[in-house]
Each structure stands twice: as structure tokens, then as C-alpha cells.
Design an enzyme around this catalytic site. Structure first.
Site, mmCIF file in Angstrom:
data_model
loop_
_atom_site.group_PDB
_atom_site.id
_atom_site.type_symbol
_atom_site.label_atom_id
_atom_site.label_comp_id
_atom_site.label_asym_id
_atom_site.label_seq_id
_atom_site.Cartn_x
_atom_site.Cartn_y
_atom_site.Cartn_z
ATOM 1 N N ASP A 117 0.839 -1.114 -0.056
ATOM 2 C CA ASP A 117 -0.044 -0.146 0.273
ATOM 3 C C ASP A 117 0.939 1.385 -0.159
ATOM 4 O O ASP A 117 0.346 2.264 -0.139
ATOM 5 C CB ASP A 117 -1.061 0.179 1.221
ATOM 6 C CG ASP A 117 -0.339 0.040 2.577
ATOM 7 O OD1 ASP A 117 0.928 -0.082 2.474
ATOM 8 O OD2 ASP A 117 -1.232 0.235 3.411
ATOM 9 N N SER A 118 2.431 1.226 -0.053
ATOM 10 C CA SER A 118 3.043 2.300 -0.300
ATOM 11 C C SER A 118 2.884 2.760 -1.738
ATOM 12 O O SER A 118 3.324 3.900 -1.839
ATOM 13 C CB SER A 118 4.510 1.628 -0.102
ATOM 14 O OG SER A 118 4.836 0.608 -1.010
ATOM 15 N N GLU A 157 9.669 -3.541 10.283
ATOM 16 C CA GLU A 157 10.080 -2.223 9.633
ATOM 17 C C GLU A 157 10.516 -1.442 10.630
ATOM 18 O O GLU A 157 10.014 -1.104 11.456
ATOM 19 C CB GLU A 157 8.617 -1.685 8.808
ATOM 20 C CG GLU A 157 9.023 -0.548 8.108
ATOM 21 C CD GLU A 157 8.084 0.063 7.189
ATOM 22 O OE1 GLU A 157 7.130 -0.665 6.959
ATOM 23 O OE2 GLU A 157 8.289 1.206 6.709
ATOM 24 N N ASP A 202 -1.092 -6.133 0.074
ATOM 25 C CA ASP A 202 -1.347 -5.417 1.047
ATOM 26 C C ASP A 202 -2.826 -5.371 1.098
ATOM 27 O O ASP A 202 -3.684 -4.943 0.535
ATOM 28 C CB ASP A 202 -0.785 -4.011 1.179
ATOM 29 C CG ASP A 202 0.421 -4.320 2.100
ATOM 30 O OD1 ASP A 202 0.874 -4.946 2.837
ATOM 31 O OD2 ASP A 202 1.278 -3.128 1.894
ATOM 32 N N GLU A 249 -0.857 -5.074 8.799
ATOM 33 C CA GLU A 249 -0.121 -4.591 9.820
ATOM 34 C C GLU A 249 -0.762 -4.763 11.298
ATOM 35 O O GLU A 249 -2.118 -4.410 11.273
ATOM 36 C CB GLU A 249 0.051 -3.035 9.696
ATOM 37 C CG GLU A 249 0.616 -2.932 8.290
ATOM 38 C CD GLU A 249 0.657 -1.155 7.828
ATOM 39 O OE1 GLU A 249 0.446 -0.521 8.716
ATOM 40 O OE2 GLU A 249 0.883 -0.999 6.913
HETATM 41 O O1 KIV Z 1 3.500 -1.221 1.608
HETATM 42 C C1 KIV Z 1 4.601 -1.460 1.547
HETATM 43 O O2 KIV Z 1 5.582 -1.169 0.756
HETATM 44 C C2 KIV Z 1 5.099 -2.301 2.896
HETATM 45 C C3 KIV Z 1 6.721 -2.447 2.769
HETATM 46 C C4 KIV Z 1 7.498 -1.274 3.161
HETATM 47 C C5 KIV Z 1 7.038 -3.765 3.467
HETATM 48 O O3 KIV Z 1 4.398 -2.539 3.564
#
Ligand code: KIV
Length: 280
Positions: free
Chosen positions: A46-47, A184, A85, A117
Site C-alpha cells: 500500500d506504499s 520495519e 497488502d 499490519e
Molecule cells: O507497503 C509497503 O511497501 C510495505 C513494505 C514497506 C514492507 O509494507
């Protein structure tokens, strides 16, 4: 090097001490390239809220956006283990809601697993997903969806109480059936302790040298944002300089008339009196 094909290989890689490489990916073009690489796992993170959409946080990202991007990635990388995610609020309301959202992602994207998460608080959700045959990767330490609760994107688990809580969270995720856990932005010594106390692999980002694997955001490791330089990041390319130089070269060639050249131009076809085809 062994090839990571399915969920069973995560534990096997840890047992054999083969580090797991994971990279994020959000669309077809880069997915095609990752598919041709030796990287073990793709994460549709979700980044994408930050690096694709330009939001300050991952909080606005929706399930539909995750589905859209994961579909694109799966099309470009049909053979990779693909983790998608679960975005903010897609697994917080109820177990039923979490099952519906994760089920939708699995059905519509061809993902191999989902990631969420949080630790002990999410054990009922993890258990329910695993029971429904949806593999779950956990994510502890800096959990960006909780940025407002944490007060920023800062290193987590520095004091003794938080260290113990993160250890408990990691154990809880393992016991609930998670097949691996991302760590993280935690001190290296804590990531090491968690890694040694679990039978499932840990995958670090800002977790130091002793995790069972590593993950990086594709845009960051390719150096696509010259302004993003956190301590944990290694840039394996300098795409931003290369891209800007290419844009400028293209611009000046358009202005000077050097592009397009004759070789870039199509010809029309004509026939002479005898009927022979020739180009002009
Ligand atoms: O959303 C993401 O890219 C992540 C990574 C930083 C592990 O959760």
C-alpha cells in the site's frame, strides 16, 4: 540458488538459511522486469499510496486500488509469489469484513497471500483468514497505517517495554498462523531476537542484517526519488538522473529537429508502370 515457488518454501528457506528477497511492485511494466529477475517475492504494497499516488500516508488507499494494482502486477509477473497488502480499515472493522476484503483480493488478483499490519490485536483476523485458506504475512515495527498513532515514521521498539511488546506481537502472529512477518524500522538487535525466536521467516526493511529476508520499495531502490534517502535504503540505480537526462535529450532533439530522423519515419508505397512496389 533454490527458487521460492510457494508458501512452504518460506519456512524451508529459513531452515536452510537462504535469505528471501522481496520487492514491491505496482504495475505491469516493472512487474515484467521483476519476473525476469531472480527476486523471490513481489509485494503489492500500500506504499503505492506514497510512491504512485503521491499521498503523504498510506491511509487513503482503498481495497479497489489494491485490486487494480495487484491485477496489473500479476499480469506482468505470472510466476512470482505475490503478496498484496490489505489497506487501512479493510481488516479493522470485523472479522467478517476482513474475510470479505481479503477474499476479494485473492479472487480478483491472483495473489498468493495478503499482508496486514499489527500484532496481538489482529490475531482473530489472522486466524480467520488462515482458516479460510488465505495465507497471511504479518507486519510489525513501523506500521505506516498507524502513523498518526505512532506520531511519525520513526524507529520502533527502542525502549524495553516496546521491545517486549513487539516480541509478543511476533509470537502471536506466528501462533495465529502467519507464514512470515515484515519487521520495519526496528533496532537490529530486536530484529535479530525476533528472528531467532520464530520458526517463520522475518523480512526486514530497516531491520538490519539478521532478518531472514529483506524487502525494499522498488521506486526507492531504483533511486526514482532523489529526495528520499533514509538510512536503511540502498539505491541500486539512479533512475531519476537517467530519466531526467533522457527527457532533456529528447526535448533538445525535438527542438533541433534531430528527432525524428529518417530511420524513424514511415514510407509510403507506390507502384511503377510495371507494377513493381517501391517506397518514397
Ligand atoms: O507497503 C509497503 O511497501 C510495505 C513494505 C514497506 C514492507 O509494507
Amino acid at each position: 540458488m533454490p527458487v521460492l515457488k510457494n508458501i512452504n518454501d518460506f519456512a524451508a528457506f529459513k531452515k536452510e538459511k537462504v535469505p528471501i528477497s522481496m520487492i514491491t511492485c505496482y504495475e505491469y511494466g516493472f512487474a515484467r522486469l521483476v519476473e525476469q529477475s531472480d527476486i523471490d517475492v513481489i509485494l503489492v504494497g500500500d506504499s503505492l499510496g506514497n510512491v504512485v499516488a503521491g499521498y503523504d500516508t498510506t491511509i487513503p488507499v482503498t481495497v479497489d486500488q489494491m485490486i487494480y494494482h495487484a491485477e496489473l502486477v500479476r499480469r506482468g509477473a505470472p510466476s512470482k509469489f505475490l503478496v498484496c497488502d490489505l489497506p487501512f480499515m479493510s481488516y479493522h472493522v470485523s472479522v467478517e469484513d476482513s474475510l470479505r476484503n481479503a477474499g476479494d483480493i485473492m479472487k480478483k488478483t491472483g495473489s498468493s497471500a495478503v499482508k496486514l499490519e499489527g500484532g496481538e490485536d489482529f490475531v482473530p483476523v489472522v486466524r480467520a483468514l488462515v482458516k479460510a485458506s488465505i495465507p497471511v504475512m504479518g507486519h510489525l515495527g513501523l506500521t505506516p497505517q498507524s502513523v498518526h498513532k505512532l506520531g511519525g515514521h520513526t524507529v520502533q521498539g527502542r525502549d524495553e517495554d516496546k521491545r517486549k511488546a513487539l516480541l509478543r506481537d511476533a509470537k502471536a502472529l506466528e501462533e495465529a498462523g502467519a507464514f512470515s512477518v515484515v519487521l520495519e524500522m526496528v533496532p537490529e538487535s530486536l530484529a535479530k531476537e525476533i528472528t531467532e525466536s520464530l520458526s517463520i521467516p522475518t523480512i526486514g526493511i530497516g531491520g538490519g542484517r539478521y532478518c531472514d529476508g529483506q524487502v525494499l520499495v522498488i521506486n526507492d531502490m531504483l533511486g526514482m526519488n532523489e529526495k528520499f534517502n533514509p538510512k536503511f535504503l540502498k539505491k541500486y540505480a539512479d533512475i531519476s538522473s537517467m530519466a531526467i537526462a533522457a527527457f532533456n535529450e529528447y526535448n533538445s532533439e525535438v527542438k533541433s529537429g534531430a528527432f525524428p530522423a529518417e530511420k524513424n519515419a514511415f514510407k509510403s508505397e507506390k507502384k511503377d508502370e510495371s507494377g513493381k512496389v517501391y517506397s518514397t
